[in-house]
Design a protein around this motif. Structure first.
Motif, PDB file in Angstrom:
ATOM      1  N   GLY A   1       8.071  -8.167  -1.139  1.00 49.98           N
ATOM      2  CA  GLY A   1       7.343  -8.793  -2.235  1.00 49.98           C
ATOM      3  C   GLY A   1       6.482  -7.769  -2.948  1.00 49.98           C
ATOM      4  N   SER A   2       6.020  -8.106  -4.158  1.00 57.06           N
ATOM      5  CA  SER A   2       5.256  -7.120  -4.931  1.00 57.06           C
ATOM      6  C   SER A   2       4.003  -7.688  -5.559  1.00 57.06           C
ATOM      7  N   GLY A   3       3.592  -8.884  -5.163  1.00 54.86           N
ATOM      8  CA  GLY A   3       2.387  -9.473  -5.714  1.00 54.86           C
ATOM      9  C   GLY A   3       1.145  -9.073  -4.943  1.00 54.86           C
ATOM     10  N   GLN A   4       0.044  -9.758  -5.241  1.00 47.46           N
ATOM     11  CA  GLN A   4      -1.233  -9.433  -4.619  1.00 47.46           C
ATOM     12  C   GLN A   4      -1.196  -9.628  -3.102  1.00 47.46           C
ATOM     13  N   SER A   5      -0.564 -10.694  -2.635  1.00 48.67           N
ATOM     14  CA  SER A   5      -0.505 -10.935  -1.190  1.00 48.67           C
ATOM     15  C   SER A   5       0.260  -9.830  -0.476  1.00 48.67           C
ATOM     16  N   ALA A   6       1.396  -9.424  -1.034  1.00 49.00           N
ATOM     17  CA  ALA A   6       2.178  -8.338  -0.440  1.00 49.00           C
ATOM     18  C   ALA A   6       1.363  -7.058  -0.369  1.00 49.00           C
ATOM     19  N   ALA A   7       0.650  -6.747  -1.449  1.00 48.76           N
ATOM     20  CA  ALA A   7      -0.140  -5.522  -1.497  1.00 48.76           C
ATOM     21  C   ALA A   7      -1.282  -5.555  -0.490  1.00 48.76           C
ATOM     22  N   GLU A   8      -1.953  -6.689  -0.368  1.00 51.27           N
ATOM     23  CA  GLU A   8      -3.058  -6.795   0.590  1.00 51.27           C
ATOM     24  C   GLU A   8      -2.573  -6.653   2.022  1.00 51.27           C
ATOM     25  N   ILE A   9      -1.437  -7.250   2.333  1.00 56.17           N
ATOM     26  CA  ILE A   9      -0.887  -7.134   3.686  1.00 56.17           C
ATOM     27  C   ILE A   9      -0.444  -5.703   3.960  1.00 56.17           C
ATOM     28  N   PHE A  10       0.240  -5.092   2.985  1.00 56.09           N
ATOM     29  CA  PHE A  10       0.669  -3.704   3.158  1.00 56.09           C
ATOM     30  C   PHE A  10      -0.544  -2.799   3.381  1.00 56.09           C
ATOM     31  N   HIS A  11      -1.609  -3.008   2.625  1.00 50.36           N
ATOM     32  CA  HIS A  11      -2.816  -2.202   2.771  1.00 50.36           C
ATOM     33  C   HIS A  11      -3.447  -2.403   4.148  1.00 50.36           C
ATOM     34  N   ASP A  12      -3.503  -3.640   4.601  1.00 49.34           N
ATOM     35  CA  ASP A  12      -4.052  -3.919   5.931  1.00 49.34           C
ATOM     36  C   ASP A  12      -3.247  -3.223   7.025  1.00 49.34           C
ATOM     37  N   LEU A  13      -1.925  -3.278   6.909  1.00 50.96           N
ATOM     38  CA  LEU A  13      -1.061  -2.616   7.888  1.00 50.96           C
ATOM     39  C   LEU A  13      -1.161  -1.095   7.784  1.00 50.96           C
ATOM     40  N   LEU A  14      -1.295  -0.598   6.558  1.00 60.90           N
ATOM     41  CA  LEU A  14      -1.407   0.847   6.362  1.00 60.90           C
ATOM     42  C   LEU A  14      -2.679   1.391   7.014  1.00 60.90           C
ATOM     43  N   LYS A  15      -3.777   0.634   6.902  1.00 55.47           N
ATOM     44  CA  LYS A  15      -5.032   1.074   7.495  1.00 55.47           C
ATOM     45  C   LYS A  15      -4.928   1.196   9.016  1.00 55.47           C
ATOM     46  N   GLN A  16      -4.111   0.333   9.630  1.00 60.06           N
ATOM     47  CA  GLN A  16      -3.995   0.313  11.083  1.00 60.06           C
ATOM     48  C   GLN A  16      -2.803   1.117  11.612  1.00 60.06           C
ATOM     49  N   GLN A  17      -2.043   1.722  10.706  1.00 62.05           N
ATOM     50  CA  GLN A  17      -0.780   2.349  11.107  1.00 62.05           C
ATOM     51  C   GLN A  17      -0.966   3.492  12.104  1.00 62.05           C
ATOM     52  N   GLU A  18      -1.913   4.377  11.875  1.00 55.41           N
ATOM     53  CA  GLU A  18      -2.075   5.530  12.762  1.00 55.41           C
ATOM     54  C   GLU A  18      -2.504   5.112  14.165  1.00 55.41           C
ATOM     55  N   ALA A  19      -3.260   4.036  14.279  1.00 54.44           N
ATOM     56  CA  ALA A  19      -3.690   3.566  15.596  1.00 54.44           C
ATOM     57  C   ALA A  19      -2.532   2.955  16.374  1.00 54.44           C
ATOM     58  N   HIS A  20      -1.547   2.377  15.663  1.00 51.10           N
ATOM     59  CA  HIS A  20      -0.443   1.673  16.341  1.00 51.10           C
ATOM     60  C   HIS A  20       0.895   2.395  16.229  1.00 51.10           C
ATOM     61  N   ARG A  21       1.014   3.313  15.280  1.00 49.02           N
ATOM     62  CA  ARG A  21       2.187   4.174  15.154  1.00 49.02           C
ATOM     63  C   ARG A  21       3.485   3.407  14.861  1.00 49.02           C
ATOM     64  N   TYR A  22       3.451   2.457  13.952  1.00 57.35           N
ATOM     65  CA  TYR A  22       4.679   1.776  13.553  1.00 57.35           C
ATOM     66  C   TYR A  22       5.200   2.364  12.243  1.00 57.35           C
ATOM     67  N   GLN A  23       6.507   2.231  12.038  1.00 56.43           N
ATOM     68  CA  GLN A  23       7.112   2.552  10.754  1.00 56.43           C
ATOM     69  C   GLN A  23       6.796   1.409   9.804  1.00 56.43           C
ATOM     70  N   LEU A  24       6.350   1.728   8.594  1.00 58.00           N
ATOM     71  CA  LEU A  24       5.937   0.698   7.646  1.00 58.00           C
ATOM     72  C   LEU A  24       6.759   0.797   6.371  1.00 58.00           C
ATOM     73  N   THR A  25       7.354  -0.332   5.969  1.00 55.32           N
ATOM     74  CA  THR A  25       8.210  -0.385   4.786  1.00 55.32           C
ATOM     75  C   THR A  25       7.728  -1.475   3.840  1.00 55.32           C
ATOM     76  N   TRP A  26       7.792  -1.190   2.549  1.00 48.17           N
ATOM     77  CA  TRP A  26       7.420  -2.169   1.516  1.00 48.17           C
ATOM     78  C   TRP A  26       8.535  -2.209   0.485  1.00 48.17           C
ATOM     79  N   LEU A  27       9.198  -3.373   0.379  1.00 50.33           N
ATOM     80  CA  LEU A  27      10.322  -3.547  -0.532  1.00 50.33           C
ATOM     81  C   LEU A  27      10.042  -4.685  -1.507  1.00 50.33           C
ATOM     82  N   THR A  28      10.593  -4.575  -2.708  1.00 47.01           N
ATOM     83  CA  THR A  28      10.539  -5.675  -3.658  1.00 47.01           C
ATOM     84  C   THR A  28      11.759  -5.614  -4.567  1.00 47.01           C
ATOM     85  N   ARG A  29      12.205  -6.775  -5.005  1.00 46.39           N
ATOM     86  CA  ARG A  29      13.308  -6.806  -5.975  1.00 46.39           C
ATOM     87  C   ARG A  29      12.815  -6.571  -7.392  1.00 46.39           C
ATOM     88  N   SER A  30      11.476  -6.632  -7.607  1.00 45.81           N
ATOM     89  CA  SER A  30      10.913  -6.359  -8.929  1.00 45.81           C
ATOM     90  C   SER A  30      11.184  -4.922  -9.346  1.00 45.81           C
TER      91      SER A  30
END
Length: 437
Positions: A198-227
């Motif tokens: 997704g590419s709206g505000q909710s998608a961006a907020e979730i991606f940002h939240d996950l990005l902030k925690q990524q180094e502590a948890h070490r997951y691969q993070l992907t963000w896709l949208t058809r837009s």
């Protein structure tokens, strides 16, 4: 008929729209009203009450201020009662935390005797000879039912997650809609890979939240949208004037075809991501990239998800880059679908479809003052606060316009201008009045 409690107005659902209506009706009219919601307490998108996530409208777009800034139910009065006026003063922001708006709404709901939580409206039918609606109300816990009568009904049943048809069957604890994000966030962050769609505000907020925690948890993070891209929400002041009663007047007078053509032209004002959110994401990516060849992050637009296939460990996403017309697969243990919402229409309303006037096979006709149109005229009206985009334009879900919508409904029901509606509130003109020369 005397055996049933009779109301002037019954509201179905208690989200921000009907909650504001309940407050204005209680404070400014003598109407006998009741509002019912099947949830036990007021909650506004609890799965998206992220820390530091703000409303996209100013605090003046609370439940009542635009109709009556002297009301005891204003956000400023709430802040005053919480002894937070000086912290808010030093906060120096027009937008407020989404969590605080939820607490404010709960504060209002707890003061209103006409709001009844834990009750579901399971049926509604109209008695033409008496000009009243019979509503069956069920207590969610005890399952006991009662019938009430109402001269008028207001639908405020909100929305439900919109899941694209290829993905509906795969929803589970690993593949969720964004509306449930906070309920699963801790578990999701323990995965090795997470994909946000997704590419709206909710998608961006979730991606940002996950990005902030990524180094502590070490997951691969992907963000896709058809837009076509990850675009910023247009916030120009003249552009924002489409969220005004003046524009709604103009839009509603257009033909159905003209209204349908107009909606896509307003996409930049209705959809997209707040500048501050995009800035925070980019800056975090930049700081984290210093001294690194590649981040464990993939951000890609123009990508449709044709299917999500369960595998032994996680899921295989069938993807299609539509501009290049190339397909590829992506594997992810967790998937978050930020794919938006659709109107939540009660089953008993759908059963009335042959009695309603429709603009096409999916969208019912609605008057300027938010009444559903019936094939056979009736004295008792049913107003709707949802599923209005096709009739009232881009501001159908705007919190500020919802207050003016409630003003118009109460004025119509009482037959008085209990809440005067301002006119000519914008600097621009949207159409040509009178006959063409």
């Amino acid at each position: 008929m005397n055996e049933y409690t009779q109301y002037d107005l019954v509201g179905v659902g208690i989200g921000p729209f009907n909650l504001g209506l309940a407050a204005l009706a209680e404070e400014g009219t003598s109407l006998k009203t009741a509002f019912f919601d099947q949830t036990e307490v007021f909650q506004w998108h609890p799965g998206m009450l992220l820390e530091q996530a703000n409303l996209q409208v100013p605090f003046l777009a609370d439940l009542v201020t635009i109709a009556n800034p002297q009301s005891r139910y204003t956000f400023l009065n709430y802040i005053h009662k919480q002894n937070r006026m000086f912290p808010f003063y030093f906060f120096k922001r027009f937008d407020i935390p989404r969590q605080e708006n939820n607490e404010y709404c709960r504060w209002v709901a707890n003061q209103l005797a006409n709001c009844h939580f834990g009750y579901e409206v399971v049926n509604c039918r109209y008695q033409m000879q008496d000009g009243v609606y019979l509503l069956t109300i069920k207590h969610v816990r005890t399952k006991e039912e009662k019938t009430v009568l109402a001269r008028h009904v207001v639908l405020g049943t909100g929305s439900v997650p919109l899941i694209p048809s290829p993905l509906q069957e795969v929803l589970n604890d690993d593949v969720i809609h964004s509306g449930s994000y906070l309920h699963y966030a801790a578990e999701m962050k323990e995965a090795r890979s997470i994909t946000v769609i997704g590419s709206g505000q909710s998608a961006a907020e979730i991606f940002h939240d996950l990005l902030k925690q990524q180094e502590a948890h070490r997951y691969q993070l992907t963000w896709l949208t058809r837009s076509a891209g990850f675009f910023q929400l247009e916030s120009g002041k003249l552009g924002q004037e489409v969220f005004s009663n003046d524009y709604v007047d103009y839009f509603h007078r257009l033909s159905f075809e003209q209204r349908q053509d107009a909606l896509p032209t307003l996409e930049s004002l209705r959809k997209g991501v707040e500048e501050e959110t995009l800035k925070a994401i980019y800056e975090l990516l930049y700081y984290r990239s210093v001294g690194k060849e590649r981040l464990p992050v993939r951000i890609q637009a123009m990508t449709e998800i044709d299917g999500i296939v369960p595998e032994e460990q996680g899921y295989r996403l069938e993807c299609h880059q539509w501009q290049q017309n190339k397909s590829f697969t992506l594997r992810s243990e967790k998937v978050i679908l930020a794919t938006g919402y659709k109107p939540n229409l009660p089953g008993w309303l759908i059963e009335m479809e042959n009695e309603l006037e429709w603009e096409d096979d999916k969208r019912f006709a609605v008057t300027r003052d938010y009444r559903l149109k019936w094939k056979e005229e009736r004295s008792g009206h049913m107003y709707t606060l949802t599923n209005l985009e096709h009739t009232h334009g881009a501001g159908a879900t705007n919190l500020a316009l919802s207050v003016q919508r409630n003003q118009m409904i109460l004025n119509a029901i009482t037959g008085e201008e209990v809440y005067p509606l301002p006119s000519q509130t914008v600097f621009q003109q949207f159409g040509i009045e009178g006959k063409e020369e």
